[in-house]
Write a protein that holds these residues in place. Structure first.
Motif, PDB file in Angstrom:
ATOM      1  N   ARG A   1      36.736  35.658  76.014  1.00  0.00           N
ATOM      2  CA  ARG A   1      36.732  35.125  77.054  1.00  0.00           C
ATOM      3  C   ARG A   1      35.800  35.667  78.933  1.00  0.00           C
ATOM      4  NH1 ARG A   1      41.974  33.464  78.323  1.00  0.00           N
ATOM      5  NH2 ARG A   1      42.757  34.730  76.076  1.00  0.00           N
ATOM      6  N   THR A   2      35.145  34.501  79.260  1.00  0.00           N
ATOM      7  CA  THR A   2      34.350  34.601  80.710  1.00  0.00           C
ATOM      8  C   THR A   2      35.102  33.196  81.480  1.00  0.00           C
ATOM      9  OG1 THR A   2      32.423  34.524  81.310  1.00  0.00           O
ATOM     10  CG2 THR A   2      32.644  33.120  79.877  1.00  0.00           C
ATOM     11  N   GLU A   3      35.123  33.988  82.749  1.00  0.00           N
ATOM     12  CA  GLU A   3      36.026  33.644  83.925  1.00  0.00           C
ATOM     13  C   GLU A   3      35.454  33.541  85.059  1.00  0.00           C
ATOM     14  OE1 GLU A   3      38.843  36.680  83.621  1.00  0.00           O
ATOM     15  OE2 GLU A   3      40.311  35.197  83.081  1.00  0.00           O
ATOM     16  N   ASN A   4      35.411  33.095  86.531  1.00  0.00           N
ATOM     17  CA  ASN A   4      35.136  32.503  87.517  1.00  0.00           C
ATOM     18  C   ASN A   4      35.620  33.656  87.991  1.00  0.00           C
ATOM     19  OD1 ASN A   4      34.950  32.586  90.176  1.00  0.00           O
ATOM     20  ND2 ASN A   4      32.788  30.479  89.438  1.00  0.00           N
ATOM     21  N   LEU A   5      36.575  34.478  88.576  1.00  0.00           N
ATOM     22  CA  LEU A   5      37.680  34.490  89.368  1.00  0.00           C
ATOM     23  C   LEU A   5      37.616  34.318  90.288  1.00  0.00           C
ATOM     24  CD1 LEU A   5      37.261  38.668  88.701  1.00  0.00           C
ATOM     25  CD2 LEU A   5      38.848  37.193  87.588  1.00  0.00           C
ATOM     26  N   ALA A   6      36.709  34.537  91.802  1.00  0.00           N
ATOM     27  CA  ALA A   6      36.705  33.418  92.575  1.00  0.00           C
ATOM     28  C   ALA A   6      37.462  32.437  92.481  1.00  0.00           C
ATOM     29  CB  ALA A   6      35.451  33.135  93.226  1.00  0.00           C
ATOM     30  N   SER A   7      37.152  31.445  92.200  1.00  0.00           N
ATOM     31  CA  SER A   7      37.084  29.933  91.030  1.00  0.00           C
ATOM     32  C   SER A   7      39.186  29.528  90.788  1.00  0.00           C
ATOM     33  CB  SER A   7      36.558  29.200  90.261  1.00  0.00           C
ATOM     34  OG  SER A   7      36.834  27.956  89.851  1.00  0.00           O
ATOM     35  N   ILE A   8      39.549  30.969  89.905  1.00  0.00           N
ATOM     36  CA  ILE A   8      40.730  31.440  89.387  1.00  0.00           C
ATOM     37  C   ILE A   8      41.454  31.224  90.944  1.00  0.00           C
ATOM     38  CG2 ILE A   8      42.204  32.636  87.935  1.00  0.00           C
ATOM     39  CD1 ILE A   8      40.325  32.256  86.277  1.00  0.00           C
ATOM     40  N   GLN A   9      40.752  32.381  91.315  1.00  0.00           N
ATOM     41  CA  GLN A   9      42.158  32.796  92.773  1.00  0.00           C
ATOM     42  C   GLN A   9      42.533  31.472  93.756  1.00  0.00           C
ATOM     43  OE1 GLN A   9      40.229  36.078  94.532  1.00  0.00           O
ATOM     44  NE2 GLN A   9      41.049  37.265  93.130  1.00  0.00           N
ATOM     45  N   ARG A  10      41.110  30.476  94.045  1.00  0.00           N
ATOM     46  CA  ARG A  10      41.169  29.645  94.990  1.00  0.00           C
ATOM     47  C   ARG A  10      41.782  28.044  93.888  1.00  0.00           C
ATOM     48  NH1 ARG A  10      35.560  27.891  95.249  1.00  0.00           N
ATOM     49  NH2 ARG A  10      36.300  26.765  93.559  1.00  0.00           N
ATOM     50  N   ASP A  11      41.334  27.796  92.687  1.00  0.00           N
ATOM     51  CA  ASP A  11      42.428  26.181  92.361  1.00  0.00           C
ATOM     52  C   ASP A  11      43.435  26.863  92.007  1.00  0.00           C
ATOM     53  OD1 ASP A  11      40.122  25.357  93.383  1.00  0.00           O
ATOM     54  OD2 ASP A  11      39.044  25.349  92.220  1.00  0.00           O
ATOM     55  N   GLY A  12      43.025  27.963  90.512  1.00  0.00           N
ATOM     56  CA  GLY A  12      44.451  28.492  89.867  1.00  0.00           C
ATOM     57  C   GLY A  12      43.321  28.101  88.164  1.00  0.00           C
ATOM     58  N   ILE A  13      44.036  28.708  86.999  1.00  0.00           N
ATOM     59  CA  ILE A  13      43.091  28.504  85.883  1.00  0.00           C
ATOM     60  C   ILE A  13      42.683  27.356  85.638  1.00  0.00           C
ATOM     61  CG2 ILE A  13      43.308  29.453  83.349  1.00  0.00           C
ATOM     62  CD1 ILE A  13      44.591  32.249  84.021  1.00  0.00           C
ATOM     63  N   ILE A  14      41.683  27.162  84.864  1.00  0.00           N
ATOM     64  CA  ILE A  14      41.285  25.600  84.718  1.00  0.00           C
ATOM     65  C   ILE A  14      40.339  26.303  83.546  1.00  0.00           C
ATOM     66  CG2 ILE A  14      39.302  23.298  84.511  1.00  0.00           C
ATOM     67  CD1 ILE A  14      39.889  23.614  87.934  1.00  0.00           C
ATOM     68  N   LEU A  15      40.883  25.752  82.159  1.00  0.00           N
ATOM     69  CA  LEU A  15      40.777  26.170  80.780  1.00  0.00           C
ATOM     70  C   LEU A  15      40.125  25.284  79.945  1.00  0.00           C
ATOM     71  CD1 LEU A  15      41.482  29.093  78.970  1.00  0.00           C
ATOM     72  CD2 LEU A  15      43.242  28.153  77.911  1.00  0.00           C
TER      73      LEU A  15
END
Length: 803
Positions: A360-374
């Motif tokens: 798994r790889t993720e953009n934490l800043a984007s997740i905090q702003r927009d929620g998880i887009i998987l």
């Protein structure tokens, strides 16, 4: 009381003796045992790297036999031996895959029956002794027997055990990996469990030292992966299961370069092509894994493998703006969409356990702003978590980069761009000083407009080098769109092979009309095409006869010698051309064999079709005319003069007829004439500079009828000549360097293909010719063909020094 007890015991004994005996267990019939079989014609799997093959297929089974499982059963008077089941033994012939280096593990019913590394020989044996693998005789038995591995070598012999099983001759099963097992396959229950094999293959006939990439699963287990460049190489060249492309049609340097990069990156793959997808889909799957592209290079005509990686010399990339080749922008798809994937899950296959795992790889800043887009992606050929993580990071970087996309139109200065090519785009009018782009699609279109349409996306590796500025006033000056007179043009009568594109040989035999090929060079990049207006002798004015397309024209920078060998020409510029294309060098037809765009050089075959090799001065014009509709739609009688005016066209109109230059051509019956002989040799040499004496003249035949549309040069093999065609010859000499040639001998009606030059011929041998060359310092040999009173379109004229 004792009497009653005695009577009870006697009754019990009698009852036991009279009860029916328990039945002995009977073995199942062989026909009741079911196997996963394989039919003739079923595609065979191809293995790359370290993979599990779980599609168990039994080609044949036999030698069926059973062994009873006997156990003691207790009774009133002791115990008895009774058959409670059977062990099932048989021979199994199993098909596996096309090629294999070794086998490292066997699982049966998801339990390990054997592990190790099999022998490298074509035929080897493995002893499997796991009689209790499924619980022994108390449950479902186990496996006990010998497995014979046959790798299908080209000299593999039929297996005697297999012949014995079928009691008849059997094939050797060359070219495919098969196993032969004989022994116990189950017991108790007559239902054999599925077999699975962990096999490895990385051996490749090309560049084998970089074919194997050793990896680690993170737990100390080695994984033998295969270089993806070698996988694609095999898919392209293998004649059994691949495309069967000749190795000479591959740009091996590009394949080797990619193999080296992938080897250094430790980017190995483990995958089996099960033939469920097409070969094209499988190759694309490999390219998607490695981030690469496979294409035919327009400059070489060879298959080229390219990896999309960061350029090590970005300053050398081609650059385009409105002053250096960019004509216009057709699409600017750069609207920003902030709601993009911010969590990417990549699935891969662990070749050690044969399990699907994920990273798994993720953009934490984007997740905090927009929620998880998987988003989920599957790369079945990735064998380790490390490699899957690197690919996941690569894909996430592309997704999160908000890359700009353009569809731009460039002029011919972009001829070298191909899919995956990197270049620099400069559009200060839109605030872009410098942006690295990656070509996705390149459309060269037609020669009519000279435009190259490129669909490109911003290079993810070039993001740090992209610079923006405030929009500055445009300094670009709109060029004139007015039609300009065509300065460089030529009329040329079509030879016989080109007319066969329109007429049949029977029609040409009855038709003496001529047709003209119109060659014209584009005055500038805005001229799109031209109209052809023509008239013949006696006609008062020109009439419209068709639409023409511009062709490339170059100037040869070096003097060209008279030779029958492939010749390298250096040009002032390289235009639109391709390998195999015809060109007209003065009056000689040549055919392109190789193109070197960097050095502006082409290699050509000489004296093609009905022309012969001649010498050409420096700065001779060469026209590249093949595969373009350039023929004026007008038939011209023999002896008439054709006059043509070419009216250039732009988006704003057509050139006025009065401003066009007239081009004239006298029409002769070219297509009716025989082809001149080819490959003329003096004393066995092609175009020698000097000889001691003239001993022999030889040549090979040409036949326009049998040649048909083929483009034959001087070195093509001999052809039987047309019926009635003969050869004529003139030999002349000079007796002083500054003197003129004097005819020594002329001979016609020659039907052979050589003449011996002699001082005397008392027997009038037709293969000999008496020639007096006393005091000659130079000789000239002229040779041509004659048929029905018509001479060949061109004749050989070879001058040689004597002494």
């Amino acid at each position: 009381m004792w009497v009653q007890v005695a009577l009870f015991v006697a009754s019990l004994v009698i009852s036991y003796l009279l009860q029916p005996k328990p039945p002995q267990a009977k073995p199942s019939a062989f026909d009741d045992i079911k196997f996963p079989t394989i039919d003739d014609g079923t595609p065979r799997m191809v293995v790359f790297g370290d993979v599990w093959l779980t599609d168990w297929c039994v080609i044949g089974a036999g030698n069926y036999r059973t062994s009873p499982i006997v156990k003691k059963q207790k009774g009133l008077f002791g115990s008895k031996r009774q058959t409670v089941g059977h062990r099932y033994l048989m021979s199994l012939h199993m098909g596996l895959c096309l090629l294999m280096d070794e086998i490292t593990q066997i699982k049966i019913g998801d339990r390990v029956a054997w592990q190790g590394v099999s022998d490298s020989a074509n035929q080897s044996h493995i002893r499997i002794h796991k009689p209790d693998l499924f619980g022994g005789d108390d449950k479902e038995g186990g496996i006990d027997g010998t497995l014979i591995i046959m790798k299908g070598a080209s000299d593999q012999r039929p297996l005697p055990q297999l012949q014995q099983m079928y009691d008849s001759p059997v094939p050797a099963y060359r070219g495919v990996v098969t196993f032969f097992f004989d022994g116990m396959v189950c017991s108790g229950s007559p239902y054999p469990k599925a077999w699975a094999f962990r096999v490895r293959r990385t051996t490749c006939e090309w560049y084998n030292e970089k074919a194997t990439i050793w990896l680690d699963d993170g737990n100390g287990n080695p994984i033998k992966a295969m270089n993806p460049a070698h996988i694609i190489f095999e898919a392209q060249t293998n004649e059994d299961w691949g495309r069967g492309t000749d190795i000479g049609q591959l740009d091996l340097d590009s394949f080797k370069e990619c193999a080296d990069i992938l080897y250094d990156e430790k980017f190995g793959m483990c995958i089996a092509w099960k033939r469920q997808d097409t070969l094209k889909q499988f190759i694309q799957q490999i390219l998607d894994h490695i981030g690469g592209a496979l294409m035919i290079d327009r400059t070489t005509g060879l298959w080229k493998l390219v990896l999309i990686r960061e350029s090590d010399k970005p300053e050398t990339l081609p650059s385009f703006d409105y002053g250096t080749g960019m004509l216009r922008i057709e699409e600017d798809n750069n609207s920003s969409n902030e709601l993009v994937t911010n969590q990417l899950v990549v699935s891969y296959t662990d070749p050690v356990s044969n399990e699907t795992r994920t990273v798994r790889t993720e953009n934490l800043a984007s997740i905090q702003r927009d929620g998880i887009i998987l988003q989920n992606k599957t790369y079945v050929g990735l064998p380790t978590s490390d490699l899957a993580g690197r690919v996941a990071s690569r894909d996430m970087k592309i997704i999160q980069s908000h890359l700009k996309k353009f569809k731009i139109v460039l002029d011919r200065r972009a001829y070298a761009l191909q899919p995956t090519s990197a270049f620099v785009l400069k559009i200060p009018q839109r605030g872009i000083d410098s942006m690295m782009m990656r070509a996705v699609r390149v459309e060269h279109g037609t020669l009519t407009n000279g435009e190259i349409t490129v669909t490109a996306v911003q290079d993810v590796f070039g993001l740090p080098r992209t610079t923006y500025s405030q929009v500055q006033p445009s300094l670009w000056i709109q060029p004139s769109l007015s039609p300009e007179p065509i300065v460089n043009a030529r009329l040329w009568q079509l030879p016989y092979p080109h007319l066969l594109d329109v007429f049949s040989p029977e029609q040409l035999a009855l038709n003496s009309d001529g047709y003209a090929l119109v060659l014209a060079e584009r005055p500038n990049s805005l001229q799109q095409g031209f109209e052809m207006w023509a008239k013949t002798t006696g006609e008062p004015s020109e009439q419209y006869v068709g639409q023409g397309q511009f062709v490339s024209r170059g100037m040869v920078q070096n003097a060209v010698h008279q030779t029958s060998q492939i010749t390298t020409l250096t040009l002032d510029t390289i235009g639109v051309m391709s390998i195999g294309q015809c060109a007209l060098l003065n009056d000689e037809i040549v055919q392109i064999q190789a193109i070197n765009f960097d050095n502006r050089q082409i290699s050509v075959k000489r004296g093609c079709m009905d022309t012969v090799p001649t010498a050409h001065d420096e700065n001779s014009a060469i026209w590249f005319y093949d595969d373009v509709a350039l023929v004026a739609e007008k038939a011209i009688k023999v002896g008439q003069t054709l006059t043509v005016k070419l009216l250039s066209q732009t988006s704003q109109g057509t050139l006025d007829l009065s401003k066009a230059t007239a081009n004239s051509l006298l029409i002769d019956n070219r297509h009716a004439r025989p082809f001149a002989p080819a490959n003329v040799q003096i004393n066995g040499l092609s175009y020698p500079n000097q000889i001691q004496a003239l001993n022999k003249i030889s040549w090979v035949g040409r036949n326009k009828i049998s040649q048909n549309t083929a483009i034959l040069d001087q070195n093509a093999p001999h052809q039987s000549v047309e019926t009635g065609a003969t050869v004529s010859l003139i030999i002349s000499k000079k007796t002083s360097a500054n003197g003129s040639y004097q005819r020594v001998v002329q001979k016609s009606g020659i039907t052979g293909f050589s003449l011996d030059i002699v001082a005397d011929n008392p027997s009038n041998d037709e293969t000999k010719l008496v020639v007096n060359l006393d005091n000659a310092v130079m000789i000239k040999v002229e040779l041509w063909a004659v048929k029905d009173g018509l001479t060949s379109w061109q004749r050989h004229s070879i001058e040689v020094a004597v002494g």
